[in-house]
Design an enzyme around this catalytic site. Structure first.
Site, PDB file in Angstrom:
ATOM      1  N   ILE A  18      40.977 -82.586  63.988  1.00 54.02           N
ATOM      2  CA  ILE A  18      40.730 -83.762  63.820  1.00 54.02           C
ATOM      3  C   ILE A  18      40.743 -84.792  62.617  1.00 54.02           C
ATOM      4  O   ILE A  18      41.281 -85.866  62.737  1.00 54.02           O
ATOM      5  CB  ILE A  18      38.907 -84.083  64.468  1.00 54.02           C
ATOM      6  CG1 ILE A  18      38.845 -83.303  65.689  1.00 54.02           C
ATOM      7  CG2 ILE A  18      38.415 -85.553  64.171  1.00 54.02           C
ATOM      8  CD1 ILE A  18      37.197 -83.080  65.801  1.00 54.02           C
ATOM      9  N   ASP A  37      42.120 -81.039  51.234  1.00 56.62           N
ATOM     10  CA  ASP A  37      41.831 -79.923  52.185  1.00 56.62           C
ATOM     11  C   ASP A  37      41.911 -78.658  51.279  1.00 56.62           C
ATOM     12  O   ASP A  37      42.487 -78.531  50.525  1.00 56.62           O
ATOM     13  CB  ASP A  37      42.889 -79.800  53.404  1.00 56.62           C
ATOM     14  CG  ASP A  37      42.508 -78.962  54.604  1.00 56.62           C
ATOM     15  OD1 ASP A  37      42.158 -79.510  55.458  1.00 56.62           O
ATOM     16  OD2 ASP A  37      42.505 -77.622  54.261  1.00 56.62           O
ATOM     17  N   SER A 145      27.980 -83.538  65.037  1.00 55.44           N
ATOM     18  CA  SER A 145      28.558 -82.725  66.256  1.00 55.44           C
ATOM     19  C   SER A 145      27.451 -82.845  67.427  1.00 55.44           C
ATOM     20  O   SER A 145      26.188 -83.137  66.959  1.00 55.44           O
ATOM     21  CB  SER A 145      28.647 -81.247  66.038  1.00 55.44           C
ATOM     22  OG  SER A 145      28.808 -80.447  67.256  1.00 55.44           O
ATOM     23  N   TYR A 158      24.396 -74.045  62.567  1.00 58.68           N
ATOM     24  CA  TYR A 158      25.648 -75.068  62.742  1.00 58.68           C
ATOM     25  C   TYR A 158      24.659 -76.302  63.106  1.00 58.68           C
ATOM     26  O   TYR A 158      24.909 -77.654  62.884  1.00 58.68           O
ATOM     27  CB  TYR A 158      26.875 -74.569  63.612  1.00 58.68           C
ATOM     28  CG  TYR A 158      27.827 -75.918  63.926  1.00 58.68           C
ATOM     29  CD1 TYR A 158      28.844 -76.380  62.868  1.00 58.68           C
ATOM     30  CD2 TYR A 158      27.604 -76.450  65.115  1.00 58.68           C
ATOM     31  CE1 TYR A 158      29.550 -77.327  63.104  1.00 58.68           C
ATOM     32  CE2 TYR A 158      28.884 -77.514  65.325  1.00 58.68           C
ATOM     33  CZ  TYR A 158      29.462 -77.736  64.582  1.00 58.68           C
ATOM     34  OH  TYR A 158      30.488 -78.880  64.790  1.00 58.68           O
ATOM     35  N   ILE A 191      36.272 -80.363  71.597  1.00 63.09           N
ATOM     36  CA  ILE A 191      37.595 -81.352  71.396  1.00 63.09           C
ATOM     37  C   ILE A 191      38.353 -79.931  71.262  1.00 63.09           C
ATOM     38  O   ILE A 191      38.443 -79.085  70.497  1.00 63.09           O
ATOM     39  CB  ILE A 191      37.369 -81.938  69.787  1.00 63.09           C
ATOM     40  CG1 ILE A 191      36.377 -83.039  69.924  1.00 63.09           C
ATOM     41  CG2 ILE A 191      38.730 -82.736  69.511  1.00 63.09           C
ATOM     42  CD1 ILE A 191      36.582 -84.293  70.956  1.00 63.09           C
ATOM     43  N   THR A 193      41.296 -79.152  69.676  1.00 63.04           N
ATOM     44  CA  THR A 193      42.214 -78.911  68.828  1.00 63.04           C
ATOM     45  C   THR A 193      43.279 -77.848  69.247  1.00 63.04           C
ATOM     46  O   THR A 193      42.773 -76.867  69.893  1.00 63.04           O
ATOM     47  CB  THR A 193      41.592 -78.575  67.385  1.00 63.04           C
ATOM     48  OG1 THR A 193      40.789 -77.366  67.735  1.00 63.04           O
ATOM     49  CG2 THR A 193      40.764 -79.772  67.118  1.00 63.04           C
TER      50      THR A 193
END
Ligand SMILES: NC(=O)c1ccc[n+]([C@@H]2O[C@H](COP(=O)([O-])OP(=O)(O)OC[C@H]3O[C@@H](n4cnc5c(N)ncnc54)[C@H](O)[C@@H]3O)[C@@H](O)[C@H]2O)c1
Length: 265
Positions: A18, A37, A145, A158, A191, A193
Site C-alpha cells: 500500500i 523503508d 486498520s 495488532y 487489501i 497486496t
C-alpha cells in the site's frame, strides 16, 4: 493531476504494498515524496521509478523503531525539499503466528507491535510537527486498520495497537489543530497486496471476499487514493477522522453473507 502540488511528503513503509502505491500516486499528483523503508534498496528503487515517471522522489532507509534513524529521515526530507507538509505514518503490522488470542499471545510480540504501530507514529509525528508549523500547517495521515475497530479471534495486539492509532489521531488533531495541522487515519479492510494474494489459499481469499458488502477485493491503490485525499487540501475541513476503506465489510451485519445465500445469491 497536481492535487498535491507544493506538498512535501514523508511516507514510511513505502517500498512495497500500500505504501508504495500511495507514494506513486502522491508523486503523480505533484508532491515531492520521501520514500522511507526498512529496505533501503527497495525504497531507492521505488523512488527511482517515480523519478523516471517525471515526478520528484528520494528513497531512504529507516527503521521506524529507531528514534535516531527517524530523526535522520525527517532531517533528510527538510534538506531535500526545504520543509515537510505531510507525514504518512504507514508502517505497521504484527506476526500472526505470535499475535494470537489474549491467553496465547506472546507478550514480547505485544510490546513489539505496540512499538511498531503506535510508538513509531508518536516519534515521527513529534519530529515532523515543528516543521509543519513552520510551513504554516500540514497533514498527518496514519494507517490504522479495520482491526482497530472490531474484535477478532486472532491478532489481539495488532487490533489493540490500531485502536490506539485511531485515538492518537484524534489527540494529534485536537492538540495541533489550532496551528493548522490536520491528522486523519485511513482504516483499510483486507487489501490484496501481491504478497498476501500469493500466500493465501484460494478458499481463504474467497472467504474474505464473502465478508465484504462489495463482491470484490481491495487493491493497494484503493487505499493509496484515500491517502491522496487526506494529504490534499480537498480534505482541509476534515481532522481527527478515520476513513474506512474496506469494501463495506464493517457496514454489513456478520449474518449478511449467510442470509445472501438463503436468497440463492
Ligand atoms: N494489507 C492489508 O490488508 C492491510 C489491512 C489493514 C491495514 N494495513 C496496514 O497497512 C500498512 C502496510 O501494510 P502492507 O500490507 O502494505 O504491508 P507490506 O508488508 O506490503 O509493506 C510494509 C512495508 O513496511 C516496511 N517496514 C516494515 N517494518 C519497518 C520498519 N520497522 N521501519 C521501516 N519500514 C518498515 C517493509 O519493509 C515494507 O516495505 C500497515 O500499517 C498495515 O497494518 C494493511
Amino acid at each position: 493531476m497536481n492535487r498535491l502540488e507544493g506538498k512535501k511528503v514523508v511516507i514510511t513503509g513505502a517500498a512495497s504494498g500500500i505504501g508504495r502505491a500511495a507514494a506513486q500516486l502522491m508523486a503523480a499528483e505533484g508532491a515531492q515524496v520521501l520514500v522511507a523503508d526498512l529496505h533501503e534498496s527497495a525504497a531507492e528503487q521505488t523512488a527511482r521509478e517515480i523519478r523516471e515517471s517525471g515526478a520528484t522522489a528520494v528513497g531512504v532507509g529507516v527503521d521506524v523503531m529507531d528514534e535516531a534513524a527517524v530523526a535522520s529521515m525527517i532531517d533528510r526530507a527538510v534538506a531535500e525539499f526545504g520543509g515537510i507538509t505531510t507525514l504518512c505514518n504507514h508502517v505497521g503490522g504484527s506476526n500472526p503466528h505470535k499475535d494470537l488470542d489474549l491467553l496465547r499471545l506472546d507478550l514480547d510480540e505485544w510490546d513489539r507491535v505496540m512499538a511498531l504501530n503506535v510508538r513509531s507514529t508518536v516519534v515521527a509525528s513529534r519530529l515532523a510537527i515543528p516543521h509543519m508549523i513552520e510551513a504554516g500547517g500540514g497533514s498527518i495521515v496514519n494507517t490504522a486498520s479495520v482491526g482497530g475497530l472490531l474484535g477478532d479471534s486472532l491478532q489481539c495486539a495488532y487490533g489493540s495497537a490500531k485502536a490506539a492509532v485511531i485515538r492518537l489521531t484524534q489527540y494529534i488533531a485536537t492538540q495541533y489543530g489550532r496551528q493548522g495541522i490536520r491528522c486523519n487515519a485511513v482504516a483499510p479492510g483486507a487489501i490484496m497486496t501481491p504478497a498476501l494474494r500469493d500466500n493465501l489459499p484460494a478458499d481463504v481469499v474467497a472467504g474474505i471476499q464473502a465478508a465484504n458488502a462489495l463482491d470484490m477485493l481491495g487493491s493497494a491503490e484503493d487505499i493509496g487514493y484515500a491517502m491522496v485525499y487526506l494529504a490534499s487540501d480537498e480534505s482541509r475541513y476534515m481532522s481527527g477522522q478515520t476513513l474506512v476503506v474496506d469494501g463495506g465489510m464493517t457496514a454489513q451485519s456478520p449474518l449478511a453473507a449467510g442470509r445472501r445465500s438463503m436468497l440463492g445469491d
